[in-house]
Design a protein around this motif. Sequence first.
Motif, mmCIF file in Angstrom:
data_model
loop_
_atom_site.group_PDB
_atom_site.id
_atom_site.type_symbol
_atom_site.label_atom_id
_atom_site.label_comp_id
_atom_site.label_asym_id
_atom_site.label_seq_id
_atom_site.Cartn_x
_atom_site.Cartn_y
_atom_site.Cartn_z
ATOM 1 N N THR A 671 0.833 -1.205 0.000
ATOM 2 C CA THR A 671 0.000 0.000 0.000
ATOM 3 C C THR A 671 0.868 1.256 0.000
ATOM 4 O O THR A 671 0.528 2.258 -0.650
ATOM 5 C CB THR A 671 -0.937 0.000 1.219
ATOM 6 O OG1 THR A 671 -1.705 -1.203 1.215
ATOM 7 C CG2 THR A 671 -1.876 1.185 1.176
ATOM 8 N N THR A 674 1.993 2.275 -3.389
ATOM 9 C CA THR A 674 1.043 2.967 -4.276
ATOM 10 C C THR A 674 1.237 4.474 -4.244
ATOM 11 O O THR A 674 0.767 5.174 -5.146
ATOM 12 C CB THR A 674 -0.402 2.643 -3.864
ATOM 13 O OG1 THR A 674 -0.627 3.081 -2.517
ATOM 14 C CG2 THR A 674 -0.680 1.159 -3.964
ATOM 15 N N LEU A 704 -5.464 0.662 3.520
ATOM 16 C CA LEU A 704 -5.546 1.839 2.660
ATOM 17 C C LEU A 704 -5.981 3.070 3.455
ATOM 18 O O LEU A 704 -5.397 4.156 3.323
ATOM 19 C CB LEU A 704 -6.523 1.565 1.511
ATOM 20 C CG LEU A 704 -6.661 2.655 0.447
ATOM 21 C CD1 LEU A 704 -5.376 2.775 -0.349
ATOM 22 C CD2 LEU A 704 -7.815 2.329 -0.503
ATOM 23 N N CYS A 705 -6.993 2.903 4.288
ATOM 24 C CA CYS A 705 -7.518 4.042 5.031
ATOM 25 C C CYS A 705 -6.565 4.498 6.130
ATOM 26 O O CYS A 705 -6.675 5.629 6.628
ATOM 27 C CB CYS A 705 -8.886 3.690 5.638
ATOM 28 S SG CYS A 705 -10.170 3.459 4.381
ATOM 29 N N THR A 707 -3.284 4.560 5.624
ATOM 30 C CA THR A 707 -2.085 5.065 4.947
ATOM 31 C C THR A 707 -2.263 6.537 4.621
ATOM 32 O O THR A 707 -3.296 6.948 4.090
ATOM 33 C CB THR A 707 -1.813 4.277 3.654
ATOM 34 O OG1 THR A 707 -1.667 2.889 3.978
ATOM 35 C CG2 THR A 707 -0.548 4.769 2.971
ATOM 36 N N HIS A 710 -4.227 8.491 1.480
ATOM 37 C CA HIS A 710 -5.218 7.635 0.832
ATOM 38 C C HIS A 710 -6.560 7.774 1.537
ATOM 39 O O HIS A 710 -6.620 8.086 2.728
ATOM 40 C CB HIS A 710 -4.767 6.172 0.865
ATOM 41 C CG HIS A 710 -3.728 5.832 -0.160
ATOM 42 N ND1 HIS A 710 -3.738 6.331 -1.429
ATOM 43 C CD2 HIS A 710 -2.620 5.024 -0.094
ATOM 44 C CE1 HIS A 710 -2.704 5.857 -2.101
ATOM 45 N NE2 HIS A 710 -1.996 5.068 -1.303
ATOM 46 N N PRO A 711 -7.657 7.564 0.822
ATOM 47 C CA PRO A 711 -7.735 7.082 -0.576
ATOM 48 C C PRO A 711 -7.716 8.187 -1.627
ATOM 49 O O PRO A 711 -7.821 7.921 -2.809
ATOM 50 C CB PRO A 711 -9.073 6.352 -0.594
ATOM 51 C CG PRO A 711 -9.912 7.148 0.349
ATOM 52 C CD PRO A 711 -9.007 7.603 1.451
ATOM 53 N N SER A 731 -5.581 3.053 -10.674
ATOM 54 C CA SER A 731 -5.979 3.517 -9.335
ATOM 55 C C SER A 731 -7.490 3.521 -9.192
ATOM 56 O O SER A 731 -8.047 3.025 -8.192
ATOM 57 C CB SER A 731 -5.409 4.908 -9.081
ATOM 58 O OG SER A 731 -3.998 4.908 -9.107
#
Length: 1025
Positions: A671, A674, A704-705, A707, A710-711, A731
């Motif tokens: 993640t 990305t 993801l949430c 990091t 993100h998003p 993406s």
Amino acid sequence: MLPKEEASPVICLAQSLLASISEITEAVVCIELEKENFLEFGCYFYRASFTIMELLSAESFPANVMEILQTLSKNVDLAKDLVKRCQEGTRPILDSEQGSIIAQLEGVIKHVGECLGLIPASSFEDQVYVEVAIRSLSNEMQNAQFTIRQTLSSKTCELDSHALSLEKQLKEEQVSIETDLYPINIEDSTDSQFFDMPHVIEARKSTSYKTNRKLWNMSRSLSTLPLVAQEIEPLYGTFFCPLMKKIIDDPVTIETGVTYERKAISEWFEKFKNSEEIFCPITGHKLVTRDLVTNIALKSTIDEWRERNEVARIKVSQAALSLASSDGMVLEAIEDLQSISQGRQYSRKQVCSDGVLASLVKFLQYKNIDVVCAALELLRLLCAEEDDGIKEIISKKMDISTAIKMLSRSHQRVRHASLLFLLELSRSKFMCEKIGSVPGGILMLISLKYKPSIDVFASEKADETLRNLESSPNNIKRMAECGLLEPLLKHLVEGCEDMKMEMASYLGEIVLGHDSKTYVAERASPPLIKMVRSGNTLCRREAFKALSQISSYQPNGKILVEAGLVQIMFEEMFTRRICDEPMNSTIEAAAILANVFESVLELENLQVNTRGHTVSSNYVVYNIINMVKNSTPDDLNINLIRILLCLTKTPKSTASIVSAVKTTDASYTLTEFTNNPDDELGIASIKLLGALSPYMGHTLIERLCKTRGHPENLIQSPTEVTQITERHAVSAKYLAQLPHQNLTLNLALLSKNAVPTILQTINQIQRSGTRSSRYANAYLEGLVGILVRFTATLYEPQMLFLARNYNFTLVFSELLMKTSSDEVQRLSAIGLENLSTESINLSKPPQIKRTKIMKLFYLPKFLSFGSSKRRKIPVCPVHRGACSSQNTFCLVDAKAVERLLGCLDHDNVEVVDAALSAICTLLDDKVDVDNSVSMLSEVNAIKHVLNVVKEHQQEGLWQKSLWVIEKFLMKGGDKSASDISQDRLFPATLVSAFHHGEGSTRQLAEKILRHLNKMPNLSTYNPVM
């Protein structure tokens, strides 16, 4: 320098000079007095006229041109007077006057020579051969000497007696004399009569001369080369072999004292080898011994004579090439030089050193094909020696590209001559590089090589030349770039270590055509793999580079696997280490494996080592995952992720990857990737996470949430549609792939105000068209997928408000018709299905609010007037309440039903399935099915559904379509039953569904068949389950 535009007086004076010289050359032919001197005098003037013409053809004149021409004019006028005094019909010339005239002639020639010497070398720019010719003529004229000859009568008698004695001598010796001088024809500019000189008479009486009639026959023109007699070396009878009638090359003397050619007398002795007595073939004396004694003195004399005579012949030929007054003259000069060049190497060097090359190069552009071919043949003869010295001289004098260009000439003779010349040059390593460096040269040779049906000779010689050019590694690379790969592959397989390394380097650099990549992989893979396993760092580096190039072409994957590449590359990645190696072989090996895996479909059973581990084993997967977590070079991470992405193609390896990612927390690392600024790494990471999302989607959403960035970083919109990149597309698609029911991600997107940006971008793409960018269509699909995910959590008030606020029903309805993407249509239908499912919960019966005043005057029902009309509020016949496309997501109000029915005729099964699912929401038990069937019948829905049953054999579609048909039969009355029964193909489809369908499908088919009274007799038919 004086420009031509300002030099009209110069041109006029030069033209006048040329006219006067023409008059002189015409007049001297008719003068009998001192004929030879006047002919020689005319020759000089005729040659000087060419200098004047060359001067006129120059781009600009020298500053002293006027002075030179005026001096020449005075001398030409004096010459005209002298010629006029000696012409026939004038008064007789006394002997005392002859000496004065000859002396004045000599003075005129010397002065003209001095004038020519005043012409600056810069006048002729890069035409070196012109400058050399003029300097030579100037020196010759300044050194000219004219002597008074004998009287005509005494001279003729002497010549006659000399001719008779020569004729007698030839009869006695019967010797055929070899041509030793360039044959010259003399013809004047008026093409007038023939005339004789003393040595002309002598030559004519030598009847044994076969070719020398041209040598002494000076006729027709003043394009003669002067002082021919002075250039001749005497030819003695002792030079000739009595048996061969040719000049002796290896003179030997026998017992009688007679000298012969060694070969000739040896053959004579051989005839009498069985005879007891043998005689001298000339004297007839009996020989006691057959000993041969080399005549060193005669051999030295002949060699010296040859050398002097060849020098004379070269000078004469050079002068003829400089004048080039006729094609015949040029051809004879070149042919004579050819005969000289076929002899000793010293003679060839003399030809090259005497300024002949400049003239030959000029004649390569000549219009006469015979001259061009003769010049090329002479150049070939000059090169026909192992010594590279002459070839280097030629390469400095001429541009090799001239000969290369001749390969494309329409005349076959020219092509053949240029090929033979290039073939001779290619025997030198020094010249190989020069030939190969000519742009397009190797390509033209390859083209000729592969056209034997058109020209066999050219094909053979081109092939031989190319083989010679292989001595230069750079040429091998050029051949490979032009499609001839065999030399490169041959040296890669058979060459020494340095050669293999160089060939591997070339193979990694050149761009191969698709038709040759597979062939190269088959030939080059084994030696390249051996080079990888060697300890030479340089060899390994070049081999890795070449293998990377080969593996980038997907059809080569299977070939590389069969060659054993996979095991070697995994060994490089996991176990092998070379101390102090500047190259990171792990990165190279990972890149090659990624290329191979992307092209090979069956990866699961590929072995990676001798211990039985396969690609899909935990050993491989966990090692790669750990390398991803712990490695720092982005290049390595990119290729490791590419390998993992390829492994997700098989269920077994996918399960291993999911397990490894979960247990090692590698999802955090992926993640984080990305957000990496390196697009390639970011894209690869997003693709891998997308492939894993069906198996661990909620875990990935959690990562993801958590990091940073993100998003929202995954939905950054480009400012222009043309700027949409692959990263934008993958993406958006990743966000669309994650579980739609995950409220956490949906709320996170909502909090970042993503929907307005998404809708705006969708509108921009629809206005500009998906062709405006390579990734526009994929990006559009991802954005629509993100919108659909909001419709899966409408139970959340914020999601409900979002869908109403932006009228999602209308958005998806328009997307059904305004796109050419199957995926967008499928997603739009899914979105409409989700919205329509909520319609029954959102649709409420209308309520009329009464004010207090109205309540006071409200009459009981029995007192109200029957004729009075109440205000009616429209009610949705399907949902039995007040509906709208925006507030309750009603498909009927949004006029989406017709669009969904249109999608039922789509070729894509997934689009049909999604559209049919959306229509099924209008026949749910919670809605008014009677009204819904009636409404659908008005738009001829049953026809579309019947087509779905007949066209598609998928179980899911059968169930849904048969369920809809059953609803129509149950609620649609006789009309629907009639429409269904009139379809003659439908019963057969029903029978097939009954026999081959699963449980619920069979039940639906049975109900419909019974309803249509077409239930089959089960006792006589056994269904295939």
